[in-house]
Motif scaffolding. Structure first.
Motif, PDB file in Angstrom:
ATOM      1  N   PHE A   1       0.799  -1.233   0.000  1.00 14.66           N
ATOM      2  CA  PHE A   1       0.000   0.000   0.000  1.00 14.66           C
ATOM      3  C   PHE A   1       0.831   1.282   0.000  1.00 14.66           C
ATOM      4  O   PHE A   1       0.268   2.379   0.032  1.00 14.66           O
ATOM      5  N   GLY A   2       2.147   1.151  -0.038  1.00 12.28           N
ATOM      6  CA  GLY A   2       2.977   2.339  -0.050  1.00 12.28           C
ATOM      7  C   GLY A   2       3.186   2.901   1.339  1.00 12.28           C
ATOM      8  O   GLY A   2       2.751   2.331   2.347  1.00 12.28           O
ATOM      9  N   SER A   3       3.825   4.063   1.408  1.00 15.86           N
ATOM     10  CA  SER A   3       4.121   4.654   2.714  1.00 15.86           C
ATOM     11  C   SER A   3       4.402   6.143   2.549  1.00 15.86           C
ATOM     12  O   SER A   3       4.494   6.659   1.431  1.00 15.86           O
ATOM     13  N   ILE A   4       4.499   6.789   3.693  1.00 15.99           N
ATOM     14  CA  ILE A   4       4.928   8.188   3.740  1.00 15.99           C
ATOM     15  C   ILE A   4       6.222   8.197   4.532  1.00 15.99           C
ATOM     16  O   ILE A   4       6.220   7.994   5.750  1.00 15.99           O
ATOM     17  N   GLU A   5       7.321   8.393   3.858  1.00 16.31           N
ATOM     18  CA  GLU A   5       8.619   8.305   4.514  1.00 16.31           C
ATOM     19  C   GLU A   5       8.854   9.485   5.442  1.00 16.31           C
ATOM     20  O   GLU A   5       8.320  10.588   5.227  1.00 16.31           O
TER      21      GLU A   5
END
Length: 815
Positions: A340-344
Motif C-alpha cells: 500500500f505504499g508509505s509516507i517516509e
C-alpha cells in the motif's frame, strides 16, 4: 468345524497400472513439443476466465488447490496472454496543497503526461532560478531599485536634518546609542558646544559648578524633544516600510511577467481543470516568495539543507509512460509498505522528524491500478495491517496512503493525502482451508471474492492427457537442459504420476513433484553416462528421494526385526490380528503393521476402547469403535441381552490413534476371542466397516500393503503371507514392482473382500456361517460359535444377577 478355502485373490494385472508403450506417440521426449498450456485444470481455468472477464465490483478471484498444481503458473500465464486492451491507466501524482500543506493534492493525468508535467515543473523552477537572479542583476532593475531607495532615503535625510537643526537651536545634539545589538537615536545637551550627558551635568551640579535651575530646564526641554524624536522615529519607520513595499512592488512588476509567461506556457500544454487550479496557486505563491530566487550565501559547513523549492515540485507516484495495456503485478512479499505504499520520514540535523508530500511512495496495489494484482493469501493474512486495509480498499475502491507506524497508534508527523480511486482485480492464491475459514468468519470476504477457482490435484487419464504429460516432460527438460527421456523413462514418469494421484484411472497434477523426479532422473542417467533417461533411472530417482527422508521408517523396521515392536508374520493367535497403519510425515508417508488385541468377558460394559480411555484416540477412531459395537449388537443381540465386556487395544502404541481403517480389524479380534478360534498372523488387515458389516474403502492402501510386505520379507517370505483389503481399493493399487513380483511368484497374496464374513473366513479358515430362518446360525461355523458364546455370557450374567439379588434379600431378612 466347517472349513473355508479357495479365497478370492487379486490377479497380478490389477495390482498396478502399467503404461503401454504403444500409448506413447514418441520414441523420445526430444521428438515432441513442450507443453505451454495448463494441464488438467479445465474447471479452474473456466472460473478464472469468468473472474477476469466480469468487471463488476467484487468479482475478484480466490485460487485454491494443493501446492504444485500450477496455481501461480496458471494465473501468471493467463494474465500474460490475456488481451490487456488499449486503455492504459492514468499517471498518478501528488502536489503541494498551498492552502493546507498537510493534505497533499492528487492529480491524475493520461499515461505519459505525468512525466511531462513533472519535467515541466522542474524546468519552470530551473528557469526561474536562472532568469530571476539575472533580472535582479540587470542595470535596468538596479537603477530603478536605487531610484526607489534614494528617493525615500532623501526624505529621511531631510526630516533628520530639519529635526537636528531644531534640536540644535534648543541646545541639544542627536547621537546614536548602542543598545545591545541595536542602535537607538538619543538627545544630549550641548554645553559650551560640546555634547554633555545628563549624568555629568548632575555631577557638576553637586559640585556647584552648574546651576540646578539650568539643569531642570534642560531636563524639561529634553522630555519635550524626546516626544518629537519618537514621532520622527515613527516617520522614519514608515519611510522604511514604504521603501520595502515599493521594492516589493518593483520586484513583482519586473519579475511577475517572467513567472506568468512560464506558467501560462505550462497551462497551454496541460489544459486540465485541476492543473490550472494548481498552477494558479503556484503563481500566487511564487509572486509572494520572490525572495527565494535572490542569491543567498550558503554556510560553508552546511551539508544538508531543505530544498526551498520543494513545494513547487511534483511527486510522480505512478508513471505509466512505458506501460502497454493493463498492468499485471505479482507481489511476492505483500507486507504493508510493499502493498500500500508509505509516507517516509526524515530527521533533520537537529533531530526533528519531518515529512512532506514528496515523500509519499506508491505500493504494488497502486501500481496495479487498472489491472491485476496477484498475492498469496496466507502472506496477506499474517502481515500486520494488510488484510483489513486490503478489504477496505477493495470494498471502497479508494486507497488512502498513510504512514505504517500510525496503524499502531505511534505518534508521528502525519500527512493525509487525498484518497486515490482504484480499480484493481485482485487474485489471492491459498489453500482451501483458508478460503473456507474466511468465508465463514469474515462477512466482507464473500462480497469481495465472488469467484473461487479450485485446482485439482489429479486429472483423468486419457490419450490426450498422456500426450500433454509428455509435453510437460519436454518443457522441464528444455528449461533445465535435462537428458532426453526414452519411452521407458516416459512410461515410468507417467506411472509415478498415477501413484501420486492414488487412483489407476487418474494421474497427478502436482507437477512440482514430477518436475523434481525428472531432474533427479536426469542426474542419475548422467552419472551412468547414458544418453537417454530410461525406466531404471526414474525408479532410482524415486527410490533415492524416498531414502533421503525415510530414516524414521527404517528405525521402526529395525525395531520390528529386533522384536522390540512385537509383530508376528506366521502362526495363529486367538484374539490377535495385524492391523495396518500409515505414518504420515508430511513430505512422505509409509505403512507398518500394528498388533491389535481383544479380550472378552461377561459384563455390560460393551466394547471398551482402551485408546479412548487413555485419551489417545482421535474422533474418527472413536466413531469406528462405536460403529463396531453397533454391528455386533445388530448381528448377535437381537433375541438376547448383549452381556459382553470387550476391550480392544493397539499394542505398543504411544502416540495416539486416528482413523477408522482398523475397525474391521478390531471386529476380527473380538470375534476370535469370542469363538476361541485363532487368527492367522501371516495376514494383515485393513478396512473400515459400517453397522451392516460391509467393508468400506480406506486411504493409503499402497503404503499399508508395502509396509507389511517389507516386514514379511525381513522375516522371510513363507508363501502364505498376504493382506486383506476392501474391494473398493482395487482401483487405488499402484504397488511397487517387488511386491507385484512376489505376488506373481505366489510368495505374497492380496485378498479383496466386501464383508466381515469374508474376512473372518480368510483369517480363521472356518466358514462364517449364514443366519437360518429361525434366527440361529449354521452349526459348526464361526458365527454359530460366537452366538453360543454370547448366549453363555448372557446366562452367566443372569445367574450372577439372580444370585446377587437373593443374597440381598437374605441380608434384609437377617437385618
Amino acid at each position: 468345524m466347517k472349513t473355508a478355502s479357495h479365497f478370492k485373490e487379486l490377479p497380478v494385472d490389477l495390482l498396478r497400472w502399467t503404461c503401454d508403450h504403444e500409448k506413447i506417440p514418441v520414441s523420445s521426449s526430444d521428438e515432441c513439443k513442450p507443453c505451454e498450456e495448463i494441464i488438467g485444470q479445465g474447471r479452474a481455468l473456466k472460473a478464472i476466465q469468468i473472474g477476469l472477464d466480469i468487471k463488476s465490483l467484487g468479482y475478484n478471484i480466490f485460487i485454491t488447490g494443493m501446492v504444485g498444481t500450477g496455481r501461480t503458473t496458471t494465473i501468471k500465464q493467463l494474465l500474460e496472454k490475456m488481451d490487456k486492451g488499449n486503455k492504459i491507466p492514468d499517471d498518478i501524482l501528488y502536489v503541494n496543497n498551498f492552502k493546507n500543506p498537510d493534505e497533499p493534492m492528487l492529480i491524475t493525468l493520461p499515461a505519459g503526461k505525468g512525466r511531462l508535467f513533472k519535467d515541466a515543473m522542474e524546468k519552470l523552477i530551473a528557469m526561474l532560478k536562472t532568469n530571476i537572479p539575472e533580472m535582479i542583476k540587470s542595470k535596468y532593475y538596479a537603477e530603478k531599485k536605487d531610484e526607489i531607495v534614494e528617493s525615500q532615503q532623501g526624505k529621511q535625510k531631510n526630516i533628520l536634518k530639519s529635526f537636528e537643526e531644531d534640536v540644535a537651536k534648543e541646545g541639544f545634539s542627536v547621537i546614536q546609542v548602542q543598545m545591545g545589538l541595536f542602535v537607538k537615536p538619543d538627545l544630549v545637551p550641548l554645553i559650551d558646544g560640546k555634547p554633555t550627558p545628563f549624568n555629568q551635568l548632575e555631577a557638576l551640579t553637586r559640585e556647584g559648578k552648574f546651576e540646578k535651575k539650568a539643569l531642570d530646564a534642560l531636563k524639561k526641554k529634553y522630555e519635550e524633544l524626546t516626544v518629537k524624536l519618537e514621532e520622527i522615529f515613527e516617520q522614519m519607520k514608515e519611510i522604511e516600510e514604504r521603501i520595502r513595499k515599493s521594492l516589493k512592488e518593483w520586484d513583482a512588476q519586473s519579475i511577475t511577467p517572467i513567472i506568468l509567461g512560464a506558467i501560462n506556457e505550462i497551462k497551454t500544454k496541460f489544459s486540465f481543470p485541476k492543473i490550472e487550479n494548481y498552477l494558479d496557486n503556484v503563481e500566487q505563491n511564487l509572486i509572494k516568495n520572490i525572495d527565494l530566487f535572490k542569491a543567498q550565501k550558503k554556510e560553508p559547513d552546511e551539508k544538508e539543507r531543505l530544498d526551498p523549492f520543494f513545494i513547487y515540485r511534483v511527486n510522480l507516484l505512478i508513471d505509466n509512460s512505458e506501460q502497454k495495456g493493463a498492468p499485471v503485478i505479482m507481489e511476492t512479499n505483500p507486507n504493508y509498505i510493499n502493498l500500500f505504499g508509505s509516507i517516509e520520514l526524515a530527521a533533520s540535523r537537529f533531530g526533528v522528524v519531518q515529512t512532506d508530500f514528496t515523500k509519499i511512495k506508491a505500493g504494488s496495489f497502486l501500481k496495479a491500478n487498472g489491472g491485476h494484482l496477484v498475492i498469496n493469501a496466507l502472506d496477506a493474512l499474517v502481515e500486520p495491517g494488510v488484510w483489513q486495509t486490503l478489504k477496505r480498499t477493495m470494498r471502497n475502491q479508494k486507497l488512502e496512503i498513510q504512514n505504517f507506524a500510525s496503524l499502531f497508534m505511534i505518534s508521528t508527523t502525519r500527512l493525509k493525502p487525498e484518497p486515490i480511486e482504484c480499480d484493481v482485480k485482485v487474485v489471492l492464491i491459498g489453500d482451501a482451508y483458508i478460503y473456507y475459514l474466511l468465508y465463514r468468519v469474515d462477512e466482507d470476504f464473500k462480497k469481495i471474492f465472488k469467484v473461487k477457482a479450485e485446482f485439482d490435484s489429479e486429472m483423468k487419464k486419457s490419450s490426450q492427457t498422456i500426450k500433454e504429460f509428455i509435453g510437460f516432460i519436454k518443457k522441464i527438460s528444455q528449461e533445465d537442459n535435462l537428458t532426453p527421456f526414452d519411452k521407458s523413462g516416459i512410461a515410468a514418469v507417467i506411472e509415478y504420476g498415477t501413484r501420486l494421484s492414488g487412483r489407476q484411472k487418474k494421474i497427478s497434477t502436482r507437477f512440482h513433484i514430477i518436475a523434481d523426479v525428472l531432474r533427479e532422473a536426469s542426474y542419475w542417467a548422467n552419472k551412468a553416462n547414458k544418453k537417454t533417461v530410461s525406466r531404471e533411472h526414474v525408479e532410482q530417482a524415486i527410490q533415492e528421494r524416498f531414502e533421503r527422508v525415510s530414516l524414521i521408517e527404517d528405525k521402526i523396521q529395525e525395531l520390528i526385526e529386533d522384536g522390540t515392536i512385537m509383530i508376528d508374520a506366521k502362526g495363529k493367535v486367538e484374539g490377535q490380528v495385524n492391523g495396518l497403519s500409515v505414518y504420515d510425515m508430511g513430505e512422505f508417508a509409509f505403512g507398518k503393521p500394528t498388533r491389535i488385541t481383544a479380550r472378552t468377558s461377561v459384563g455390560r460394559a460393551g466394547v471398551i476402547n482402551i485408546e479412548r480411555e487413555a485419551d489417545m484416540s482421535g474422533r474418527t477412531h472413536n466413531k469406528g469403535v462405536l460403529i463396531l459395537g453397533g454391528y455386533l449388537r445388530g448381528k448377535y443381540a437381537q433375541k438376547k441381552p448383549f452381556s459382553l465386556s470387550a476391550s480392544i487395544a493397539f499394542e505398543q502404541s504411544y502416540s495416539g490413534v486416528e482413523g477408522d481403517s482398523a475397525s474391521s480389524t478390531e471386529v476380527y479380534a473380538i470375534l476370535s476371542s469370542l469363538s476361541k478360534l485363532p487368527l492367522r498372523q501371516d495376514i494383515a488387515v485393513t478396512g473400515s466397516l459400517n453397522q451392516k458389516g460391509e467393508i468400506q474403502p480406506i486411504g493409503g492402501v499402497n503404503e499399508k500393503i508395502e509396509g507389511f510386505f517389507d516386514v514379511c520379507k525381513a522375516k522371510t517370505l513363507t508363501g502364505a503371507q498376504g493382506v486383506i483389503i476392501p474391494h473398493q481399493n482395487i482401483q487405488n493399487l499402484m504397488l511397487r514392482n517387488d511386491v507385484v513380483e512376489a505376488v506373481k511368484q505366489g510368495k505374497f497374496h492380496i485378498y479383496p473382500i466386501k464383508t466381515i464374513d469374508e474376512g473372518i473366513e480368510i483369517l480363521t479358515g472356518i466358514k462364517a456361517g449364514k443366519r437360518k430362518a429361525d434366527g440361529t446360525f449354521e452349526e459348526d461355523t464361526l458365527n454359530h460359535s460366537v452366538d453360543e458364546e454370547l448366549k453363555r455370557l448372557a446366562r452367566s450374567w443372569k445367574t450372577f444377577a439372580d444370585t446377587r439379588d437373593k443374597e440381598k434379600e437374605s441380608k434384609k431378612e437377617l437385618d
